[in-house]
Write an enzyme that holds these catalytic residues in place. Structure first.
Site, PDB file in Angstrom:
ATOM      1  N   ILE A  32      -4.241  -0.232  -6.176  1.00 53.32           N
ATOM      2  CA  ILE A  32      -4.088   0.382  -4.841  1.00 53.32           C
ATOM      3  C   ILE A  32      -2.706   0.994  -4.644  1.00 53.32           C
ATOM      4  CG2 ILE A  32      -3.287  -1.707  -3.608  1.00 53.32           C
ATOM      5  CD1 ILE A  32      -5.342  -0.688  -1.338  1.00 53.32           C
ATOM      6  N   GLY A  34      -1.226   2.859  -6.791  1.00 51.14           N
ATOM      7  CA  GLY A  34      -1.142   4.113  -7.542  1.00 51.14           C
ATOM      8  C   GLY A  34      -1.596   5.304  -6.710  1.00 51.14           C
ATOM      9  N   ASP A  83      -3.460  -9.439 -11.122  1.00 49.68           N
ATOM     10  CA  ASP A  83      -3.204  -8.661 -12.334  1.00 49.68           C
ATOM     11  C   ASP A  83      -4.507  -8.572 -13.110  1.00 49.68           C
ATOM     12  OD1 ASP A  83      -2.328  -8.012 -15.090  1.00 49.68           O
ATOM     13  OD2 ASP A  83      -0.338  -8.229 -14.210  1.00 49.68           O
ATOM     14  N   LEU A  84      -4.759  -7.418 -13.694  1.00 52.87           N
ATOM     15  CA  LEU A  84      -6.010  -7.237 -14.447  1.00 52.87           C
ATOM     16  C   LEU A  84      -6.108  -8.171 -15.652  1.00 52.87           C
ATOM     17  CD1 LEU A  84      -7.475  -5.064 -12.956  1.00 52.87           C
ATOM     18  CD2 LEU A  84      -7.319  -3.589 -14.931  1.00 52.87           C
ATOM     19  N   SER A 150     -12.116   8.413 -18.021  1.00 54.40           N
ATOM     20  CA  SER A 150     -11.199   9.557 -18.103  1.00 54.40           C
ATOM     21  C   SER A 150     -11.665  10.641 -19.069  1.00 54.40           C
ATOM     22  CB  SER A 150      -9.829   9.042 -18.567  1.00 54.40           C
ATOM     23  OG  SER A 150      -9.020  10.111 -18.976  1.00 54.40           O
ATOM     24  N   GLU A 152      -9.763  12.065 -20.933  1.00 57.65           N
ATOM     25  CA  GLU A 152      -9.030  11.840 -22.182  1.00 57.65           C
ATOM     26  C   GLU A 152      -9.951  11.332 -23.281  1.00 57.65           C
ATOM     27  OE1 GLU A 152      -5.458  13.287 -22.328  1.00 57.65           O
ATOM     28  OE2 GLU A 152      -5.688  11.613 -23.706  1.00 57.65           O
ATOM     29  N   TYR A 174      -4.385   5.053 -25.263  1.00 55.73           N
ATOM     30  CA  TYR A 174      -4.914   5.041 -23.890  1.00 55.73           C
ATOM     31  C   TYR A 174      -6.385   5.447 -23.874  1.00 55.73           C
ATOM     32  CZ  TYR A 174      -5.925   6.937 -19.230  1.00 55.73           C
ATOM     33  OH  TYR A 174      -6.525   7.229 -18.024  1.00 55.73           O
TER      34      TYR A 174
HETATM   35  P1  NAP Z   1      -1.439   5.398 -11.417  1.00 60.29           P
HETATM   36  O1  NAP Z   1      -0.841   6.158 -10.299  1.00 60.29           O
HETATM   37  O2  NAP Z   1      -0.675   5.239 -12.686  1.00 60.29           O
HETATM   38  O3  NAP Z   1      -1.839   3.943 -10.862  1.00 60.29           O
HETATM   39  C1  NAP Z   1      -2.155   2.896 -11.741  1.00 60.29           C
HETATM   40  C2  NAP Z   1      -2.291   1.619 -10.930  1.00 60.29           C
HETATM   41  O4  NAP Z   1      -2.624   0.534 -11.820  1.00 60.29           O
HETATM   42  C3  NAP Z   1      -1.013   1.191 -10.192  1.00 60.29           C
HETATM   43  O5  NAP Z   1      -1.377   0.690  -8.927  1.00 60.29           O
HETATM   44  C4  NAP Z   1      -0.483   0.074 -11.065  1.00 60.29           C
HETATM   45  O6  NAP Z   1       0.291  -0.871 -10.361  1.00 60.29           O
HETATM   46  C5  NAP Z   1      -1.793  -0.570 -11.485  1.00 60.29           C
HETATM   47  N1  NAP Z   1      -1.670  -1.465 -12.635  1.00 60.29           N
HETATM   48  C6  NAP Z   1      -1.119  -1.200 -13.841  1.00 60.29           C
HETATM   49  N2  NAP Z   1      -1.216  -2.283 -14.636  1.00 60.29           N
HETATM   50  C7  NAP Z   1      -1.830  -3.256 -13.915  1.00 60.29           C
HETATM   51  C8  NAP Z   1      -2.195  -4.591 -14.181  1.00 60.29           C
HETATM   52  N3  NAP Z   1      -1.954  -5.169 -15.363  1.00 60.29           N
HETATM   53  N4  NAP Z   1      -2.811  -5.305 -13.205  1.00 60.29           N
HETATM   54  C9  NAP Z   1      -3.059  -4.737 -11.995  1.00 60.29           C
HETATM   55  N5  NAP Z   1      -2.712  -3.484 -11.674  1.00 60.29           N
HETATM   56  C10 NAP Z   1      -2.110  -2.739 -12.634  1.00 60.29           C
HETATM   57  O7  NAP Z   1      -2.866   6.040 -11.824  1.00 60.29           O
HETATM   58  P2  NAP Z   1      -3.806   7.042 -10.999  1.00 60.29           P
HETATM   59  O8  NAP Z   1      -3.423   8.429 -11.348  1.00 60.29           O
HETATM   60  O9  NAP Z   1      -3.864   6.615  -9.595  1.00 60.29           O
HETATM   61  O10 NAP Z   1      -5.204   6.785 -11.723  1.00 60.29           O
HETATM   62  C11 NAP Z   1      -6.077   5.754 -11.272  1.00 60.29           C
HETATM   63  C12 NAP Z   1      -7.013   5.376 -12.406  1.00 60.29           C
HETATM   64  O11 NAP Z   1      -7.761   6.513 -12.804  1.00 60.29           O
HETATM   65  C13 NAP Z   1      -6.332   4.878 -13.665  1.00 60.29           C
HETATM   66  O12 NAP Z   1      -7.180   3.909 -14.246  1.00 60.29           O
HETATM   67  C14 NAP Z   1      -6.256   6.101 -14.566  1.00 60.29           C
HETATM   68  O13 NAP Z   1      -6.198   5.724 -15.913  1.00 60.29           O
HETATM   69  C15 NAP Z   1      -7.571   6.758 -14.202  1.00 60.29           C
HETATM   70  N6  NAP Z   1      -7.623   8.210 -14.337  1.00 60.29           N
HETATM   71  C16 NAP Z   1      -6.685   8.990 -13.745  1.00 60.29           C
HETATM   72  C17 NAP Z   1      -6.770  10.366 -13.835  1.00 60.29           C
HETATM   73  C18 NAP Z   1      -5.750  11.259 -13.186  1.00 60.29           C
HETATM   74  O14 NAP Z   1      -5.691  12.440 -13.539  1.00 60.29           O
HETATM   75  N7  NAP Z   1      -4.976  10.768 -12.228  1.00 60.29           N
HETATM   76  C19 NAP Z   1      -7.848  10.952 -14.535  1.00 60.29           C
HETATM   77  C20 NAP Z   1      -8.811  10.128 -15.108  1.00 60.29           C
HETATM   78  C21 NAP Z   1      -8.703   8.752 -15.001  1.00 60.29           C
HETATM   79  P3  NAP Z   1       1.910  -0.765 -10.263  1.00 60.29           P
HETATM   80  O15 NAP Z   1       2.171   0.094  -9.054  1.00 60.29           O
HETATM   81  O16 NAP Z   1       2.314  -2.179 -10.097  1.00 60.29           O
HETATM   82  O17 NAP Z   1       2.387  -0.138 -11.547  1.00 60.29           O
HETATM   83  N1  GDD Z   2       3.803  14.126 -19.085  1.00 58.90           N
HETATM   84  C1  GDD Z   2       4.230  15.242 -19.733  1.00 58.90           C
HETATM   85  N2  GDD Z   2       5.561  15.503 -19.784  1.00 58.90           N
HETATM   86  N3  GDD Z   2       3.306  16.052 -20.295  1.00 58.90           N
HETATM   87  C2  GDD Z   2       3.755  17.169 -20.907  1.00 58.90           C
HETATM   88  C3  GDD Z   2       5.096  17.497 -20.990  1.00 58.90           C
HETATM   89  C4  GDD Z   2       6.066  16.616 -20.419  1.00 58.90           C
HETATM   90  O1  GDD Z   2       7.266  16.822 -20.459  1.00 58.90           O
HETATM   91  N4  GDD Z   2       5.214  18.671 -21.655  1.00 58.90           N
HETATM   92  C5  GDD Z   2       3.974  19.058 -21.969  1.00 58.90           C
HETATM   93  N5  GDD Z   2       3.081  18.151 -21.522  1.00 58.90           N
HETATM   94  C6  GDD Z   2       1.624  18.209 -21.728  1.00 58.90           C
HETATM   95  C7  GDD Z   2       1.064  16.971 -22.422  1.00 58.90           C
HETATM   96  O2  GDD Z   2       1.340  17.013 -23.831  1.00 58.90           O
HETATM   97  C8  GDD Z   2      -0.409  17.100 -22.073  1.00 58.90           C
HETATM   98  O3  GDD Z   2      -1.042  17.970 -22.968  1.00 58.90           O
HETATM   99  C9  GDD Z   2      -0.384  17.763 -20.682  1.00 58.90           C
HETATM  100  O4  GDD Z   2       0.952  18.245 -20.491  1.00 58.90           O
HETATM  101  C10 GDD Z   2      -0.738  16.823 -19.536  1.00 58.90           C
HETATM  102  O5  GDD Z   2       0.038  15.646 -19.634  1.00 58.90           O
HETATM  103  P1  GDD Z   2       0.044  14.556 -18.454  1.00 58.90           P
HETATM  104  O6  GDD Z   2       0.333  15.183 -17.158  1.00 58.90           O
HETATM  105  O7  GDD Z   2       0.954  13.452 -18.917  1.00 58.90           O
HETATM  106  O8  GDD Z   2      -1.476  14.083 -18.357  1.00 58.90           O
HETATM  107  P2  GDD Z   2      -2.548  13.691 -19.470  1.00 58.90           P
HETATM  108  O9  GDD Z   2      -3.526  14.820 -19.537  1.00 58.90           O
HETATM  109  O10 GDD Z   2      -1.911  13.242 -20.717  1.00 58.90           O
HETATM  110  O11 GDD Z   2      -3.223  12.399 -18.819  1.00 58.90           O
HETATM  111  C11 GDD Z   2      -3.569  12.375 -17.444  1.00 58.90           C
HETATM  112  O12 GDD Z   2      -4.903  12.821 -17.280  1.00 58.90           O
HETATM  113  C12 GDD Z   2      -5.897  11.977 -17.880  1.00 58.90           C
HETATM  114  C13 GDD Z   2      -7.268  12.635 -17.616  1.00 58.90           C
HETATM  115  O13 GDD Z   2      -7.487  13.639 -18.528  1.00 58.90           O
HETATM  116  C14 GDD Z   2      -3.377  10.949 -16.946  1.00 58.90           C
HETATM  117  O14 GDD Z   2      -3.538  10.908 -15.547  1.00 58.90           O
HETATM  118  C15 GDD Z   2      -4.401   9.994 -17.545  1.00 58.90           C
HETATM  119  O15 GDD Z   2      -4.291   8.712 -16.932  1.00 58.90           O
HETATM  120  C16 GDD Z   2      -5.797  10.585 -17.281  1.00 58.90           C
HETATM  121  O16 GDD Z   2      -6.787   9.744 -17.824  1.00 58.90           O
END
Ligand code: NAP
Ligand code: GDD
Length: 347
Positions: A32, A34, A83-84, A150, A152, A174
Site C-alpha cells: 500500500i 507503493g 511482510d510478505l 507483469s 516483464e 525479477y
Molecule cells: P512499488 O512502488 O515499488 O511498490 C512496491 C511495494 O511493495 C511497496 O509498498 C513496498 O513497501 C512493498 N514491499 C516490498 N517488499 C515487501 C515485503 N517484503 N513485504 C511487504 N511489502 C513489501 O511498485 P508499484 O509500481 O506500485 O507496483 C505494484 C506491483 O505491481 C508490484 O508488484 C510490481 O512488481 C507490479 N507491477 C508494476 C508495474 C508498473 O509499471 N508499475 C507493472 C507491472 C507489474 P516499502 O514502501 O516498504 O518499500
Molecule cells: N530505471 C532506468 N534508469 N531505466 C533506464 C535507464 C535508467 O537510467 N536508462 C534506460 N533505461 C531503460 C531500461 O533499460 C528499460 O529498458 C526501460 O528504460 C524501462 O526501465 P524502468 O523504468 O526501470 O522499468 P522496467 O520496464 O524495467 O520495469 C517496470 O515495468 C515492469 C512492467 O513491464 C517496473 O515497474 C516493473 O516492476 C514492472 O513489472
C-alpha cells in the site's frame, strides 16, 4: 402463530438486508505504500470500501506514508504491520481482517536491483505470493485475490504484440520471480477454487512513481535542469521501447477483475509503444529545453539482459471488463514534469 412466524421471518430478512446494505466491503492491499497501492487505496475508498494496508515497519519512521499523504488519504486507511516473507503474520492478518478482496501489490519491483538481489527478489516477488495465497487458503478461502503480474514476463518477446496467450520468456531475476507468482496464482485457482486473478500489467507511471524508474528519473531531472539545480541527465539504453500508461487507469482494471463472477488473467496495456528517447523528448520539450544539450549515455546503466520492446494487446480487458486507458503517454509525462517542477519549487 402463522402471523407471528411470518412477522419474525420478515424482521430477520429486514435485518439481513440492513446488514448487507450497511456493511462496507473490506479490502486488504499489500504494497500500500507503493505507487499502485496508493492509487488503488484512493479508488477503493471512493467506492466505500474499508481499506486495510500491509506495510513494513522501518526504524527511521513508523511507515512511509508519503504517497498516501500526497493523495490526502493517509488517515482513511488502516495500516497493519507485515511482510510478505512472514507467513504466520499474513495468516493472522487475514484471520483478523477477513477481507472480501486482497490485492497483492507488494514486491521487490525494480528490475535493475533484481540482479544485485536475486535471492531476495525470488523470495519476496515469487514465493511471497504463495505466502499470501496460503494465508487465504488457511484463513478465509472465499477472499477474492489479485496478483500483480507483469509484462516483464514476456521479456525476449515471442510475438510482436503480447496478449494473454503469448508465451513468456523472462529476462531478469525479477521477471523469473513474477512468472512463478503468476503460475502459482493460476495453480491455486485451479487446485483450490480460489477466486484468484492475475493482471499482466504493462508499465504504468504517475507523479507517485519511484524515482529509480526511468520516467520519473527523467521528469525529475528535467525539472531540476529547468530550475538550474542540475545540468545533465544520465541514462542507459534509450532505444528500449515500452507501452506506458497511467497508474490511475491501471488500478481501475485491478478492481474490475475482482468484480467478475469468474477469475481470469488479463493484459492491461495501452496498445502503443515508444522509445525511452521519445519519452525524454516529450519531457524536455514540455519545458522548452533541447534533449541533446543535456542527455548523457552511460554504459554503466545498461542491463545485463535487456527487454528491448513491450507492446500489449488490451482487447480482452476491453471486451470483458469494459476497461480502457484514458490518459495518453504525452499527458502522463507532462503531468509528471509539472508535479516535479512543483516539488522542486517548494523545496
Ligand atoms: P512499488 O512502488 O515499488 O511498490 C512496491 C511495494 O511493495 C511497496 O509498498 C513496498 O513497501 C512493498 N514491499 C516490498 N517488499 C515487501 C515485503 N517484503 N513485504 C511487504 N511489502 C513489501 O511498485 P508499484 O509500481 O506500485 O507496483 C505494484 C506491483 O505491481 C508490484 O508488484 C510490481 O512488481 C507490479 N507491477 C508494476 C508495474 C508498473 O509499471 N508499475 C507493472 C507491472 C507489474 P516499502 O514502501 O516498504 O518499500
Ligand atoms: N530505471 C532506468 N534508469 N531505466 C533506464 C535507464 C535508467 O537510467 N536508462 C534506460 N533505461 C531503460 C531500461 O533499460 C528499460 O529498458 C526501460 O528504460 C524501462 O526501465 P524502468 O523504468 O526501470 O522499468 P522496467 O520496464 O524495467 O520495469 C517496470 O515495468 C515492469 C512492467 O513491464 C517496473 O515497474 C516493473 O516492476 C514492472 O513489472
Amino acid at each position: 402463530t402463522a402471523l407471528r412466524s411470518l412477522l419474525s421471518i420478515t424482521r430477520a430478512k429486514l435485518r439481513q438486508d440492513d446488514q448487507e446494505f450497511d456493511v462496507a466491503k473490506k479490502a486488504l492491499i499489500t504494497g500500500i505504500t507503493g505507487q499502485d497501492g496508493a492509487y488503488l487505496a484512493q479508488l477503493l475508498l471512493s467506492k466505500g470500501y474499508e481499506v486495510h494496508g500491509l506495510a513494513r515497519r522501518s526504524s527511521t519512521s513508523d511507515v512511509n506514508l508519503s504517497r498516501l499523504q500526497w493523495l490526502g488519504i493517509e488517515k482513511d486507511v488502516r495500516i497493519v504491520d507485515g511482510d510478505l516473507l512472514d507467513l504466520s503474520g499474513l495468516v493472522r492478518t487475514v484471520t483478523d481482517i477477513k477481507p472480501d478482496e486482497l490485492y497483492n501489490l507488494a514486491a521487490q519491483s525494480f528490475v535493475a536491483s533484481s540482479w544485485q538481489q536475486p535471492v531476495l527478489t525470488g523470495n519476496v516477488t515469487g514465493l511471497g505470493v504463495t505466502n499470501v495465497l496460503e494465508a487465504i487458503r488457511l484463513a478465509k478461502p472465499d477472499t477474492r485475490f489479485y496478483q500483480a503480474s507483469s509484462s516483464e514476463m514476456y521479456g525476449l518477446v515471442q510475438q510482436p504484440v503480447q496478449s494473454e496467450t503469448t508465451p513468456f520468456y523472462p529476462r531478469s531475476p525479477y521477471a523469473v520471480a513474477k512468472l512463478y507468482g503468476h503460475w502459482i496464482t493460476v495453480n491455486y485457482r485451479e487446485s483450490f477454487g480460489i477466486h484468484a486473478s492475475s493482471g499482466i500489467l504493462f508499465n504504468h507511471e504517475s507523479p507517485l512513481r519511484g524515482i529509480e524508474f526511468v520516467t520519473r528519473k527523467v521528469t525529475d531531472s528535467v525539472a531540476r535542469i529547468k530550475l538550474g539545480l542540475s545540468k545533465e541527465l544520465r541514462l542507459g539504453n534509450t532505444s528500449a521501447k515500452r507501452d506506458w500508461g497511467h497508474a490511475k487507469d491501471y488500478v481501475r482494471a485491478m478492481w474490475l477483475m475482482l468484480q467478475q463472477d469468474t477469475p481470469d488473467d488479463y493484459v492491461v496495456a495501452t496498445g502503443r509503444t515508444s522509445t525511452v528517447r521519445t519519452m525524454c523528448e516529450i519531457a524536455f520539450s514540455h519545458v522548452g529545453l533541447n534533449i541533446d544539450d543535456h542527455l548523457v549515455i552511460d554504459e554503466a546503466l545498461f542491463r545485463p539482459a535487456e527487454v528491448e520492446i513491450l507492446l500489449g494487446d488490451p482487447a480482452k480487458a476491453k471486451a470483458k471488463l469494459g476497461w480502457e486507458t484514458s490518459i495518453s503517454m504525452e499527458e502522463l509525462i507532462r503531468e509528471m514534469v509539472d508535479a516535479d517542477m512543483a516539488r522542486h519549487r517548494k523545496a
